[in-house]
Design a protein around this motif. Structure first.
Motif, PDB file in Angstrom:
ATOM      1  N   PHE A  82     -20.761  -0.701 -12.177  1.00  0.00           N
ATOM      2  CA  PHE A  82     -19.690  -0.126 -11.374  1.00  0.00           C
ATOM      3  C   PHE A  82     -19.053  -1.224 -10.525  1.00  0.00           C
ATOM      4  CE2 PHE A  82     -22.635   3.562 -11.805  1.00  0.00           C
ATOM      5  CZ  PHE A  82     -21.759   4.458 -12.410  1.00  0.00           C
ATOM      6  N   SER A  83     -17.794  -1.063 -10.211  1.00  0.00           N
ATOM      7  CA  SER A  83     -17.154  -1.994  -9.274  1.00  0.00           C
ATOM      8  C   SER A  83     -17.611  -1.647  -7.862  1.00  0.00           C
ATOM      9  CB  SER A  83     -15.633  -1.885  -9.377  1.00  0.00           C
ATOM     10  OG  SER A  83     -15.187  -0.613  -8.921  1.00  0.00           O
ATOM     11  N   VAL A  84     -17.443  -2.600  -6.948  1.00  0.00           N
ATOM     12  CA  VAL A  84     -17.816  -2.365  -5.550  1.00  0.00           C
ATOM     13  C   VAL A  84     -17.043  -1.173  -4.997  1.00  0.00           C
ATOM     14  CG1 VAL A  84     -17.768  -3.329  -3.212  1.00  0.00           C
ATOM     15  CG2 VAL A  84     -18.449  -4.774  -5.158  1.00  0.00           C
ATOM     16  N   LYS A  85     -15.793  -1.058  -5.368  1.00  0.00           N
ATOM     17  CA  LYS A  85     -14.962   0.057  -4.909  1.00  0.00           C
ATOM     18  C   LYS A  85     -15.522   1.391  -5.406  1.00  0.00           C
ATOM     19  CE  LYS A  85     -10.223   1.869  -5.112  1.00  0.00           C
ATOM     20  NZ  LYS A  85      -8.860   1.648  -5.663  1.00  0.00           N
ATOM     21  N   GLU A  86     -15.955   1.433  -6.664  1.00  0.00           N
ATOM     22  CA  GLU A  86     -16.512   2.664  -7.232  1.00  0.00           C
ATOM     23  C   GLU A  86     -17.812   3.062  -6.534  1.00  0.00           C
ATOM     24  OE1 GLU A  86     -14.907   2.600 -11.852  1.00  0.00           O
ATOM     25  OE2 GLU A  86     -16.655   1.397 -11.301  1.00  0.00           O
ATOM     26  N   ILE A  87     -18.636   2.070  -6.245  1.00  0.00           N
ATOM     27  CA  ILE A  87     -19.892   2.348  -5.546  1.00  0.00           C
ATOM     28  C   ILE A  87     -19.599   2.937  -4.169  1.00  0.00           C
ATOM     29  CG2 ILE A  87     -21.969   1.328  -4.537  1.00  0.00           C
ATOM     30  CD1 ILE A  87     -21.857  -0.757  -6.830  1.00  0.00           C
ATOM     31  N   GLU A  88     -18.624   2.357  -3.477  1.00  0.00           N
ATOM     32  CA  GLU A  88     -18.254   2.864  -2.156  1.00  0.00           C
ATOM     33  C   GLU A  88     -17.737   4.294  -2.246  1.00  0.00           C
ATOM     34  OE1 GLU A  88     -15.428   0.045  -0.719  1.00  0.00           O
ATOM     35  OE2 GLU A  88     -16.968  -1.418  -0.102  1.00  0.00           O
TER      36      GLU A  88
ATOM     37  N   ASN B 186     -19.428   7.525  -0.470  1.00  0.00           N
ATOM     38  CA  ASN B 186     -18.627   8.366   0.417  1.00  0.00           C
ATOM     39  C   ASN B 186     -18.641   9.828  -0.014  1.00  0.00           C
ATOM     40  OD1 ASN B 186     -17.916   6.237   2.094  1.00  0.00           O
ATOM     41  ND2 ASN B 186     -16.039   5.769   0.938  1.00  0.00           N
ATOM     42  N   ASN B 187     -19.026  10.067  -1.283  1.00  0.00           N
ATOM     43  CA  ASN B 187     -19.140  11.437  -1.796  1.00  0.00           C
ATOM     44  C   ASN B 187     -20.596  11.882  -1.857  1.00  0.00           C
ATOM     45  OD1 ASN B 187     -16.415  12.712  -2.916  1.00  0.00           O
ATOM     46  ND2 ASN B 187     -16.302  10.497  -3.217  1.00  0.00           N
ATOM     47  N   ASN B 188     -21.420  11.241  -1.025  1.00  0.00           N
ATOM     48  CA  ASN B 188     -22.824  11.636  -0.824  1.00  0.00           C
ATOM     49  C   ASN B 188     -23.729  11.382  -2.027  1.00  0.00           C
ATOM     50  OD1 ASN B 188     -22.264  12.623   1.839  1.00  0.00           O
ATOM     51  ND2 ASN B 188     -21.398  14.463   0.908  1.00  0.00           N
TER      52      ASN B 188
ATOM     53  N   ILE C  98     -31.967  17.054 -21.851  1.00  0.00           N
ATOM     54  CA  ILE C  98     -30.857  17.045 -20.902  1.00  0.00           C
ATOM     55  C   ILE C  98     -30.053  18.330 -21.031  1.00  0.00           C
ATOM     56  CG2 ILE C  98     -29.149  15.966 -22.434  1.00  0.00           C
ATOM     57  CD1 ILE C  98     -28.342  14.207 -20.046  1.00  0.00           C
ATOM     58  N   GLN C  99     -29.320  18.705 -19.970  1.00  0.00           N
ATOM     59  CA  GLN C  99     -28.503  19.918 -20.023  1.00  0.00           C
ATOM     60  C   GLN C  99     -26.993  19.647 -20.067  1.00  0.00           C
ATOM     61  OE1 GLN C  99     -31.212  19.907 -17.566  1.00  0.00           O
ATOM     62  NE2 GLN C  99     -32.350  20.789 -19.270  1.00  0.00           N
ATOM     63  N   GLU C 100     -26.556  18.519 -19.513  1.00  0.00           N
ATOM     64  CA  GLU C 100     -25.113  18.267 -19.471  1.00  0.00           C
ATOM     65  C   GLU C 100     -24.850  16.766 -19.475  1.00  0.00           C
ATOM     66  OE1 GLU C 100     -21.126  19.723 -16.935  1.00  0.00           O
ATOM     67  OE2 GLU C 100     -23.144  20.362 -16.335  1.00  0.00           O
ATOM     68  N   ILE C 101     -23.800  16.368 -20.203  1.00  0.00           N
ATOM     69  CA  ILE C 101     -23.423  14.958 -20.333  1.00  0.00           C
ATOM     70  C   ILE C 101     -21.925  14.822 -20.139  1.00  0.00           C
ATOM     71  CG2 ILE C 101     -23.382  12.935 -21.844  1.00  0.00           C
ATOM     72  CD1 ILE C 101     -25.693  14.411 -23.442  1.00  0.00           C
ATOM     73  N   THR C 102     -21.521  13.852 -19.336  1.00  0.00           N
ATOM     74  CA  THR C 102     -20.093  13.559 -19.157  1.00  0.00           C
ATOM     75  C   THR C 102     -19.849  12.069 -19.368  1.00  0.00           C
ATOM     76  OG1 THR C 102     -19.816  15.334 -17.524  1.00  0.00           O
ATOM     77  CG2 THR C 102     -18.124  13.631 -17.590  1.00  0.00           C
ATOM     78  N   PRO C 103     -19.036  11.681 -20.342  1.00  0.00           N
ATOM     79  CA  PRO C 103     -18.629  10.272 -20.450  1.00  0.00           C
ATOM     80  C   PRO C 103     -17.652   9.945 -19.316  1.00  0.00           C
ATOM     81  CG  PRO C 103     -18.334  11.465 -22.532  1.00  0.00           C
ATOM     82  CD  PRO C 103     -18.529  12.487 -21.457  1.00  0.00           C
TER      83      PRO C 103
ATOM     84  N   LEU D 154     -13.955   8.055 -13.430  1.00  0.00           N
ATOM     85  CA  LEU D 154     -14.959   8.241 -12.390  1.00  0.00           C
ATOM     86  C   LEU D 154     -14.337   8.788 -11.106  1.00  0.00           C
ATOM     87  CD1 LEU D 154     -17.828   7.944 -11.280  1.00  0.00           C
ATOM     88  CD2 LEU D 154     -17.260   5.583 -10.665  1.00  0.00           C
ATOM     89  N   LYS D 155     -13.204   8.263 -10.717  1.00  0.00           N
ATOM     90  CA  LYS D 155     -12.592   8.712  -9.455  1.00  0.00           C
ATOM     91  C   LYS D 155     -12.277  10.203  -9.494  1.00  0.00           C
ATOM     92  CE  LYS D 155      -7.876   7.399 -10.813  1.00  0.00           C
ATOM     93  NZ  LYS D 155      -6.670   6.589 -10.462  1.00  0.00           N
ATOM     94  N   ASP D 156     -11.943  10.710 -10.691  1.00  0.00           N
ATOM     95  CA  ASP D 156     -11.673  12.149 -10.830  1.00  0.00           C
ATOM     96  C   ASP D 156     -12.985  12.940 -10.890  1.00  0.00           C
ATOM     97  OD1 ASP D 156      -8.856  11.863 -10.894  1.00  0.00           O
ATOM     98  OD2 ASP D 156      -8.975  11.239 -12.990  1.00  0.00           O
ATOM     99  N   PHE D 157     -13.992  12.367 -11.524  1.00  0.00           N
ATOM    100  CA  PHE D 157     -15.291  13.035 -11.582  1.00  0.00           C
ATOM    101  C   PHE D 157     -15.851  13.232 -10.177  1.00  0.00           C
ATOM    102  CE2 PHE D 157     -19.915  13.081 -11.809  1.00  0.00           C
ATOM    103  CZ  PHE D 157     -20.151  14.012 -12.805  1.00  0.00           C
TER     104      PHE D 157
END
Length: 247
Positions: free
Chosen positions: A206-212, A216-218, A115-120, A161-164
């Motif tokens: 993930f929550s349904v909101k997070e999936i949406e 929405n961010n492709n 792997i090259q990059e990991i973000t918790p 996640l929302k910031d990521f």
């Protein structure tokens, strides 16, 4: 064939050291006290012995011990080579697991695989939201040395996640979730040579909101198989799938 076999054996018997401060502009280098003690006291290396060192940026330095001190082991650089960088970048954004050992296992194995990059990522259903990245960093470094990789994966600080999802990310973007929706398999979507980012959620998914938000961010929803996988297992399956497709 014998010569090739001998070279292969020597390569995998090599012991790799890591230090980010060594580079191709210096002629000698001093290890810190902790590493010096390990080299001289534990490994019983002495003056004249050869050490292979990487700075995690693709370089492999052949060095020779000139001062066998357990407080400041000093080496001179004899030669160096640089490994070609991977033609793709794999970035896994993975929610920390409730049991820290499972996430550490993922970090170790993903580093070994390539792997090259990991973000918790911290998610709505995350049970662990406080992370000590210092220990995680040591695990990644150790796995890089053990697996003889010359590129150290980048380990980012934890982020919600929302910031990521606000980050501008190039290449293909996927989200692996357990909701019963129309999803294609990851292996059917991988394009060799393409940078790839994959989101892996916590034990509670993930929550349904997070999936949406991700959609929405492709981000493209994907399946990693017909069985429900633990977070760390899903991350390893995703990592291996992308690396294998790029071999």
């Amino acid at each position: 064939m014998l010569e090739l076999s001998q070279k292969h054996e020597l390569s995998f018997n090599m012991q790799l050291f890591y230090n980010p401060n060594i580079n191709d502009q210096v002629k000698s280098f001093v290890f810190d006290k902790e590493e010096s003690k390990h080299i001289i006291k534990v490994l019983r290396k002495k003056e004249g012995d050869i050490l292979q060192v990487s700075n995690g940026l693709g370089f492999l330095f052949n060095t020779q011990i000139t001062l066998a001190s357990d407080s400041k082991c000093t080496v001179s650089i004899l030669s160096f080579t640089k490994q070609e960088a991977p033609k793709f970048q794999l970035h896994l954004a993975v929610a920390p697991t409730k049991m820290n050992e499972r996430y550490e296992w993922f970090l170790e194995k993903a580093t070994e695989i390539g792997i090259q990059e990991i973000t918790p990522i911290i998610c709505d259903h995350s049970e662990r939201k406080v992370i000590k990245t210092e220990r995680f960093q040591k695990i990644v470094e150790s796995a890089m040395k053990q697996s003889l990789h010359y590129y150290l994966p980048k380990l980012n600080e934890p982020i919600h996640l929302k910031d990521f999802l606000k980050n501008e990310i190039e290449g293909m973007k996927f989200i692996a979730h357990c909701e019963e929706t129309n999803k294609k398999t990851l292996k059917s979507l991988i394009i060799p040579g393409q940078d790839t980012t994959i989101l892996i959620g916590p034990e509670g998914d993930f929550s349904v909101k997070e999936i949406e938000m991700a959609l929405n961010n492709n981000y493209i929803p994907i399946s990693l198989g017909e069985t429900r996988l633990r977070t760390e297992t899903a991350a390893i399956v995703a990592c291996h799938s992308v690396v294998f497709a790029n071999e």
